[in-house]
Motif scaffolding. Structure first.
Motif, PDB file in Angstrom:
ATOM      1  N   LEU A 111      37.115  45.459  36.208  1.00 11.25           N
ATOM      2  CA  LEU A 111      38.438  46.063  36.094  1.00 11.25           C
ATOM      3  C   LEU A 111      38.942  45.980  34.664  1.00 11.25           C
ATOM      4  N   GLN A 112      38.648  44.844  34.014  1.00 10.75           N
ATOM      5  CA  GLN A 112      39.121  44.620  32.650  1.00 10.75           C
ATOM      6  C   GLN A 112      38.200  43.627  31.960  1.00 10.75           C
ATOM      7  N   VAL A 113      37.938  43.870  30.690  1.00 13.30           N
ATOM      8  CA  VAL A 113      37.158  42.917  29.894  1.00 13.30           C
ATOM      9  C   VAL A 113      37.745  42.874  28.493  1.00 13.30           C
ATOM     10  N   ASN A 114      37.887  41.662  27.952  1.00 14.96           N
ATOM     11  CA  ASN A 114      38.329  41.495  26.567  1.00 14.96           C
ATOM     12  C   ASN A 114      37.594  40.290  25.967  1.00 14.96           C
ATOM     13  N   ASP A 115      37.997  39.833  24.808  1.00 13.22           N
ATOM     14  CA  ASP A 115      37.293  38.739  24.137  1.00 13.22           C
ATOM     15  C   ASP A 115      37.359  37.415  24.896  1.00 13.22           C
ATOM     16  N   ARG A 116      38.293  37.291  25.814  1.00 10.59           N
ATOM     17  CA  ARG A 116      38.493  36.035  26.526  1.00 10.59           C
ATOM     18  C   ARG A 116      38.167  36.133  28.015  1.00 10.59           C
ATOM     19  N   SER A 117      38.506  37.246  28.666  1.00 11.64           N
ATOM     20  CA  SER A 117      38.459  37.307  30.130  1.00 11.64           C
ATOM     21  C   SER A 117      37.762  38.554  30.657  1.00 11.64           C
ATOM     22  N   ILE A 118      37.160  38.385  31.837  1.00 13.83           N
ATOM     23  CA  ILE A 118      36.589  39.499  32.587  1.00 13.83           C
ATOM     24  C   ILE A 118      37.160  39.411  33.996  1.00 13.83           C
ATOM     25  N   TYR A 119      37.706  40.512  34.483  1.00 16.93           N
ATOM     26  CA  TYR A 119      38.224  40.575  35.841  1.00 16.93           C
ATOM     27  C   TYR A 119      37.407  41.597  36.612  1.00 16.93           C
ATOM     28  N   GLY A 120      36.929  41.196  37.794  1.00 21.23           N
ATOM     29  CA  GLY A 120      36.095  42.080  38.582  1.00 21.23           C
ATOM     30  C   GLY A 120      36.557  42.162  40.018  1.00 21.23           C
ATOM     31  N   LYS A 121      36.077  43.200  40.718  1.00 19.57           N
ATOM     32  CA  LYS A 121      36.503  43.457  42.089  1.00 19.57           C
ATOM     33  C   LYS A 121      35.307  43.893  42.918  1.00 19.57           C
ATOM     34  N   LYS A 122      35.268  43.449  44.166  1.00 18.18           N
ATOM     35  CA  LYS A 122      34.270  43.901  45.134  1.00 18.18           C
ATOM     36  C   LYS A 122      34.978  43.984  46.470  1.00 18.18           C
TER      37      LYS A 122
ATOM     38  N   ALA B  96      37.763  43.764  48.883  1.00 15.83           N
ATOM     39  CA  ALA B  96      39.029  43.015  48.793  1.00 15.83           C
ATOM     40  C   ALA B  96      38.867  41.710  48.027  1.00 15.83           C
ATOM     41  N   ASP B  97      37.645  41.387  47.621  1.00 14.18           N
ATOM     42  CA  ASP B  97      37.365  40.149  46.902  1.00 14.18           C
ATOM     43  C   ASP B  97      37.295  40.421  45.400  1.00 14.18           C
ATOM     44  N   GLY B  98      37.213  39.354  44.613  1.00 14.15           N
ATOM     45  CA  GLY B  98      37.145  39.570  43.170  1.00 14.15           C
ATOM     46  C   GLY B  98      36.640  38.356  42.424  1.00 14.15           C
ATOM     47  N   CYS B  99      36.568  38.526  41.097  1.00 18.40           N
ATOM     48  CA  CYS B  99      36.123  37.423  40.241  1.00 18.40           C
ATOM     49  C   CYS B  99      36.974  37.376  38.977  1.00 18.40           C
ATOM     50  N   VAL B 100      37.057  36.179  38.438  1.00 21.98           N
ATOM     51  CA  VAL B 100      37.738  35.923  37.174  1.00 21.98           C
ATOM     52  C   VAL B 100      36.775  35.095  36.344  1.00 21.98           C
ATOM     53  N   VAL B 101      36.424  35.581  35.157  1.00 21.01           N
ATOM     54  CA  VAL B 101      35.505  34.889  34.263  1.00 21.01           C
ATOM     55  C   VAL B 101      36.239  34.709  32.937  1.00 21.01           C
ATOM     56  N   VAL B 102      36.369  33.461  32.481  1.00 20.82           N
ATOM     57  CA  VAL B 102      37.144  33.198  31.271  1.00 20.82           C
ATOM     58  C   VAL B 102      36.328  32.324  30.319  1.00 20.82           C
ATOM     59  N   LYS B 103      36.298  32.746  29.059  1.00 20.44           N
ATOM     60  CA  LYS B 103      35.572  32.015  28.023  1.00 20.44           C
ATOM     61  C   LYS B 103      36.524  31.051  27.317  1.00 20.44           C
ATOM     62  N   THR B 104      36.050  29.814  27.115  1.00 20.49           N
ATOM     63  CA  THR B 104      36.800  28.836  26.317  1.00 20.49           C
ATOM     64  C   THR B 104      36.004  28.620  25.030  1.00 20.49           C
TER      65      THR B 104
ATOM     66  N   VAL C 276      32.224  28.718  29.815  1.00 19.50           N
ATOM     67  CA  VAL C 276      32.667  29.919  30.510  1.00 19.50           C
ATOM     68  C   VAL C 276      32.963  29.504  31.947  1.00 19.50           C
ATOM     69  N   ILE C 277      34.199  29.742  32.374  1.00 18.48           N
ATOM     70  CA  ILE C 277      34.601  29.434  33.749  1.00 18.48           C
ATOM     71  C   ILE C 277      34.362  30.683  34.583  1.00 18.48           C
ATOM     72  N   VAL C 278      33.629  30.531  35.676  1.00 13.79           N
ATOM     73  CA  VAL C 278      33.322  31.639  36.574  1.00 13.79           C
ATOM     74  C   VAL C 278      33.944  31.308  37.920  1.00 13.79           C
ATOM     75  N   ALA C 279      34.796  32.188  38.424  1.00  9.82           N
ATOM     76  CA  ALA C 279      35.447  31.924  39.702  1.00  9.82           C
ATOM     77  C   ALA C 279      35.473  33.189  40.555  1.00  9.82           C
ATOM     78  N   GLU C 280      35.290  33.003  41.848  1.00 11.95           N
ATOM     79  CA  GLU C 280      35.402  34.097  42.799  1.00 11.95           C
ATOM     80  C   GLU C 280      36.515  33.762  43.781  1.00 11.95           C
ATOM     81  N   TYR C 281      37.171  34.800  44.280  1.00 12.38           N
ATOM     82  CA  TYR C 281      38.181  34.623  45.315  1.00 12.38           C
ATOM     83  C   TYR C 281      37.928  35.655  46.400  1.00 12.38           C
ATOM     84  N   ALA C 282      38.383  35.347  47.605  1.00 15.33           N
ATOM     85  CA  ALA C 282      38.184  36.234  48.739  1.00 15.33           C
ATOM     86  C   ALA C 282      39.523  36.516  49.404  1.00 15.33           C
ATOM     87  N   ALA C 283      39.652  37.711  49.969  1.00 17.52           N
ATOM     88  CA  ALA C 283      40.872  38.082  50.683  1.00 17.52           C
ATOM     89  C   ALA C 283      41.158  37.015  51.739  1.00 17.52           C
ATOM     90  N   PRO C 284      42.396  36.634  51.959  1.00 16.26           N
ATOM     91  CA  PRO C 284      43.634  37.283  51.526  1.00 16.26           C
ATOM     92  C   PRO C 284      44.170  36.800  50.170  1.00 16.26           C
TER      93      PRO C 284
END
Length: 126
Positions: free
Chosen positions: A71-82, A84-92, A96-104
């Motif tokens: 959905l979005q990518v920049n120098d720090r973060s990547i946001y993804g969708k699958k 109703a679920d999604g992911c958040v990936v953040v670089k320090t 790199v923190i990789v996280a997934e979340y599920a509906a709801p």
């Protein structure tokens, strides 16, 4: 605090993240939730994704065998969708923190948790 404690308490323990891992930018998995396995190829691709944003935007990201549309990518973060679920990936600085979340769980809820931990790690030099 151990790296595993960050995954267990600060990410999954919040109830806003279902699966997570912390990768070293130089390689390797520092910690991950039980059963959440990122292949060496996925790890490498994730770390490199921040420097090749056009390709990441076009092809998405693959985490533990699941493909997420970017959905979005920049120098720090990547946001993804699958679905109703999604992911958040953040670089320090070092990780790199990789996280997934599920509906709801909503994207904003997971993003706040993951970005908050990233801010903290950056603040303490990681």
């Amino acid at each position: 605090m151990s790296w595993q404690a960050y995954v267990d308490t600060n990410l999954v323990g919040t109830g806003k993240v279902t699966k997570a891992a912390i990768l070293g930018q130089a390689g390797g998995v520092w910690a991950s939730s039980p059963g959440y396995s990122l292949s060496p190829e996925e790890q490498s691709t994730i770390v490199k994704a921040f420097s090749n944003q056009e390709a990441t935007q076009a092809s998405g990201v693959r985490l533990a065998g699941q493909k997420f549309f970017t959905l979005q990518v920049n120098d720090r973060s990547i946001y993804g969708k699958k679905a109703a679920d999604g992911c958040v990936v953040v670089k320090t600085k070092q990780a790199v923190i990789v996280a997934e979340y599920a509906a709801p769980i909503q994207a904003g809820e997971a993003t706040t948790v993951v970005e908050g931990l990233a801010d903290y790690l950056i603040g303490v030099g990681y």
